[in-house]
Scaffold this motif. Structure first.
Motif, PDB file in Angstrom:
ATOM      1  N   GLY A  42      60.474  63.497  34.300  1.00  0.00           N
ATOM      2  CA  GLY A  42      60.841  62.388  34.290  1.00  0.00           C
ATOM      3  C   GLY A  42      59.720  62.092  32.621  1.00  0.00           C
ATOM      4  N   GLY A  43      58.724  62.908  32.333  1.00  0.00           N
ATOM      5  CA  GLY A  43      57.878  62.348  31.669  1.00  0.00           C
ATOM      6  C   GLY A  43      56.184  62.966  32.385  1.00  0.00           C
ATOM      7  N   LEU A  44      55.301  62.151  31.378  1.00  0.00           N
ATOM      8  CA  LEU A  44      53.716  62.783  32.031  1.00  0.00           C
ATOM      9  C   LEU A  44      53.724  62.662  33.293  1.00  0.00           C
ATOM     10  N   THR A  45      53.805  62.139  33.766  1.00  0.00           N
ATOM     11  CA  THR A  45      53.434  61.636  34.946  1.00  0.00           C
ATOM     12  C   THR A  45      54.244  61.701  36.111  1.00  0.00           C
ATOM     13  N   GLN A  46      55.438  61.758  36.019  1.00  0.00           N
ATOM     14  CA  GLN A  46      56.712  61.696  37.226  1.00  0.00           C
ATOM     15  C   GLN A  46      57.702  62.086  37.100  1.00  0.00           C
ATOM     16  N   ASN A  47      58.488  62.849  37.830  1.00  0.00           N
ATOM     17  CA  ASN A  47      59.537  63.318  38.689  1.00  0.00           C
ATOM     18  C   ASN A  47      60.240  62.011  38.270  1.00  0.00           C
ATOM     19  N   GLU A  48      61.897  62.925  38.583  1.00  0.00           N
ATOM     20  CA  GLU A  48      62.920  62.415  39.313  1.00  0.00           C
ATOM     21  C   GLU A  48      64.560  62.546  39.864  1.00  0.00           C
ATOM     22  N   CYS A  49      64.079  62.490  40.910  1.00  0.00           N
ATOM     23  CA  CYS A  49      65.743  63.494  41.347  1.00  0.00           C
ATOM     24  C   CYS A  49      67.033  62.480  40.265  1.00  0.00           C
ATOM     25  N   ASP A  50      67.901  63.684  40.101  1.00  0.00           N
ATOM     26  CA  ASP A  50      69.415  63.496  39.098  1.00  0.00           C
ATOM     27  C   ASP A  50      70.205  64.387  40.198  1.00  0.00           C
ATOM     28  N   CYS A  51      71.771  63.407  39.676  1.00  0.00           N
ATOM     29  CA  CYS A  51      73.014  64.697  39.927  1.00  0.00           C
ATOM     30  C   CYS A  51      72.144  65.824  38.687  1.00  0.00           C
ATOM     31  N   PRO A  52      72.362  67.050  39.479  1.00  0.00           N
ATOM     32  CA  PRO A  52      72.923  68.352  39.048  1.00  0.00           C
ATOM     33  C   PRO A  52      73.186  68.548  37.934  1.00  0.00           C
ATOM     34  N   PRO A  63      68.500  66.079  32.199  1.00  0.00           N
ATOM     35  CA  PRO A  63      69.458  66.685  33.511  1.00  0.00           C
ATOM     36  C   PRO A  63      70.810  67.177  32.934  1.00  0.00           C
ATOM     37  N   GLN A  64      70.890  67.258  31.556  1.00  0.00           N
ATOM     38  CA  GLN A  64      72.670  68.366  31.597  1.00  0.00           C
ATOM     39  C   GLN A  64      71.988  69.719  32.080  1.00  0.00           C
ATOM     40  N   CYS A  65      71.040  70.352  31.874  1.00  0.00           N
ATOM     41  CA  CYS A  65      70.935  70.844  32.462  1.00  0.00           C
ATOM     42  C   CYS A  65      70.961  71.854  33.594  1.00  0.00           C
ATOM     43  N   SER A  66      71.325  72.994  33.820  1.00  0.00           N
ATOM     44  CA  SER A  66      71.635  73.496  35.314  1.00  0.00           C
ATOM     45  C   SER A  66      70.135  73.244  36.063  1.00  0.00           C
ATOM     46  N   CYS A  91      68.856  74.667  26.528  1.00  0.00           N
ATOM     47  CA  CYS A  91      68.434  74.071  28.176  1.00  0.00           C
ATOM     48  C   CYS A  91      67.250  75.674  28.207  1.00  0.00           C
ATOM     49  N   HIS A  92      66.108  75.021  28.643  1.00  0.00           N
ATOM     50  CA  HIS A  92      65.290  76.949  29.121  1.00  0.00           C
ATOM     51  C   HIS A  92      64.764  76.211  29.942  1.00  0.00           C
ATOM     52  N   GLN A  93      64.773  77.997  30.896  1.00  0.00           N
ATOM     53  CA  GLN A  93      63.671  77.595  31.903  1.00  0.00           C
ATOM     54  C   GLN A  93      62.373  76.760  32.415  1.00  0.00           C
ATOM     55  N   ALA A  94      62.433  76.314  33.223  1.00  0.00           N
ATOM     56  CA  ALA A  94      60.824  75.683  33.152  1.00  0.00           C
ATOM     57  C   ALA A  94      60.010  76.298  33.593  1.00  0.00           C
ATOM     58  N   CYS A  95      58.111  75.712  33.863  1.00  0.00           N
ATOM     59  CA  CYS A  95      57.864  76.817  34.491  1.00  0.00           C
ATOM     60  C   CYS A  95      56.071  76.044  34.564  1.00  0.00           C
ATOM     61  N   ASN A  96      55.558  76.362  35.522  1.00  0.00           N
ATOM     62  CA  ASN A  96      54.542  75.771  35.774  1.00  0.00           C
ATOM     63  C   ASN A  96      53.210  76.573  35.199  1.00  0.00           C
ATOM     64  N   GLU A  97      52.560  76.229  34.281  1.00  0.00           N
ATOM     65  CA  GLU A  97      51.115  75.743  33.435  1.00  0.00           C
ATOM     66  C   GLU A  97      50.798  76.311  33.598  1.00  0.00           C
ATOM     67  N   SER A  98      50.297  75.811  34.872  1.00  0.00           N
ATOM     68  CA  SER A  98      49.109  76.625  36.187  1.00  0.00           C
ATOM     69  C   SER A  98      48.891  77.883  36.069  1.00  0.00           C
ATOM     70  N   ASN A  99      50.233  78.071  36.755  1.00  0.00           N
ATOM     71  CA  ASN A  99      50.814  79.611  36.516  1.00  0.00           C
ATOM     72  C   ASN A  99      50.494  80.399  35.376  1.00  0.00           C
ATOM     73  N   GLY A 100      49.795  80.567  33.986  1.00  0.00           N
ATOM     74  CA  GLY A 100      50.435  80.859  32.915  1.00  0.00           C
ATOM     75  C   GLY A 100      51.597  81.625  32.971  1.00  0.00           C
ATOM     76  N   ASN A 101      52.290  82.553  33.028  1.00  0.00           N
ATOM     77  CA  ASN A 101      53.901  83.313  32.725  1.00  0.00           C
ATOM     78  C   ASN A 101      53.754  83.944  33.620  1.00  0.00           C
ATOM     79  N   ALA A 102      53.721  83.472  35.307  1.00  0.00           N
ATOM     80  CA  ALA A 102      54.226  83.965  35.893  1.00  0.00           C
ATOM     81  C   ALA A 102      55.711  83.475  36.820  1.00  0.00           C
ATOM     82  N   ASP A 103      56.097  82.360  36.337  1.00  0.00           N
ATOM     83  CA  ASP A 103      57.107  81.396  36.238  1.00  0.00           C
ATOM     84  C   ASP A 103      58.509  82.248  35.279  1.00  0.00           C
ATOM     85  N   CYS A 104      57.914  82.562  33.885  1.00  0.00           N
ATOM     86  CA  CYS A 104      58.995  83.015  32.912  1.00  0.00           C
ATOM     87  C   CYS A 104      59.151  84.590  33.367  1.00  0.00           C
TER      88      CYS A 104
END
Length: 283
Positions: A213-223, A236-239, A253-266
């Motif tokens: 949802g932004g730089l500091t917070q995520n949000e729960c939304d309808c899938p 929120p349109q993306c799966s 739509c692009h698959q999300a990843c944790n930058e702290s994990n490097g490329n491990a989530d991709c």
């Protein structure tokens, strides 16, 4: 007694009954009146403030102020601005001598009885006929996800004062009714806060997914339903587990990843790139 005399007596009784002369022996206070589904008083009786019928005029000792047997909210401290559309304020909880103020059928009204137990952010059923009583008093069951489900939101003032909303929440959500269409004007809700995670998907109530949802917070939304690689206009349109990324008029739509994990989530061969939110995207 002769047959003629018996017939005359029967006729007189029938006539008296038809003219309303017959009056049953009704005890004072023996009938309920004017309270919910209760009926009206019989002839020559009056409904007193204790919701009981008494032969009029009602005695002053009986006609005392009604005691509220419903739960009643105290006015919200520091709340101003109220709301339009009715005689009470669902945000400030003012205007109700008994019960609490809620929005029903597009207008605010005093609701009596016992409120629900669901707190802000919890899933509720907006299609339930008693939806106004599902959430805790002072909260509203907001229809979401095609009206098939919803969550409890806190009312806030029409002047967008977020004081009543709490840390991290803002008075910026428009109240909507079941069936969609034009949002109900004059009523606002506090936004919901969440500590959910996009990767992995976690900490959202059943039926909802976590989105950046932004730089500091995520949000729960309808899938969302747009698959990875397909065009989108908002995340929120993306799966679930995706971000809507790209140049104007060309976002996908692009698959999300944790930058702290490097490329491990991709997927193999892809890189985790910064997106300006708490999560990156694989490309």
């Amino acid at each position: 007694m002769t047959t003629l005399r018996r017939a005359s007596c029967v006729a007189l009784v029938a006539a008296a009954t038809a003219l309303g002369c017959y009056s049953p022996n009704i005890a004072a206070g023996g009938f309920r009146c004017g309270d919910g589904d209760a009926g009206v008083c019989p002839d020559n009786f009056q409904c007193a403030a204790d919701h009981r019928c008494y032969r009029g005029p009602v005695d002053a000792a009986v006609d005392k102020a009604m005691v509220c047997t419903s739960m009643t909210l105290s006015p919200v401290q520091g709340c101003s601005g109220g709301a339009t559309g009715g005689g009470c304020s669902p945000a400030c909880q003012t205007g109700c001598d008994c019960g609490w103020c809620a929005v029903v059928g597009g207008a605010s009204k005093c609701v009596t009885g016992t409120a629900g137990l669901k707190d802000a952010g919890e899933v509720c059923d907006p299609t339930n006929a008693t939806a106004a009583l599902i959430c805790k008093a002072g909260l509203y069951c907001q229809p979401e996800c095609g009206d098939t489900t919803g969550r409890c939101y806190r009312y806030c003032p029409s002047n967008m004062d977020s004081t009543v909303c709490g840390t991290g929440s803002t008075c910026n959500v428009t109240l909507r009714e079941l069936g969609g269409g034009i949002p109900t004007a004059g009523f606002l809700l506090c936004s919901l806060t969440s500590s959910c995670t996009v990767v992995p998907q976690d900490k959202c109530p059943l039926g909802f997914s976590c989105y950046a949802g932004g730089l500091t917070q995520n949000e729960c939304d309808c899938p969302g339903t747009v698959s990875t690689g397909d065009s989108c206009s908002a995340t929120p349109q993306c799966s679930p587990g995706n971000l809507c990324i790209g140049p104007k008029m060309g976002t996908t739509c692009h698959q999300a990843c944790n930058e702290s994990n490097g490329n491990a989530d991709c997927p193999a061969g892809m890189t985790c790139n910064s997106s300006g939110t708490l999560y990156g995207y694989c490309m």
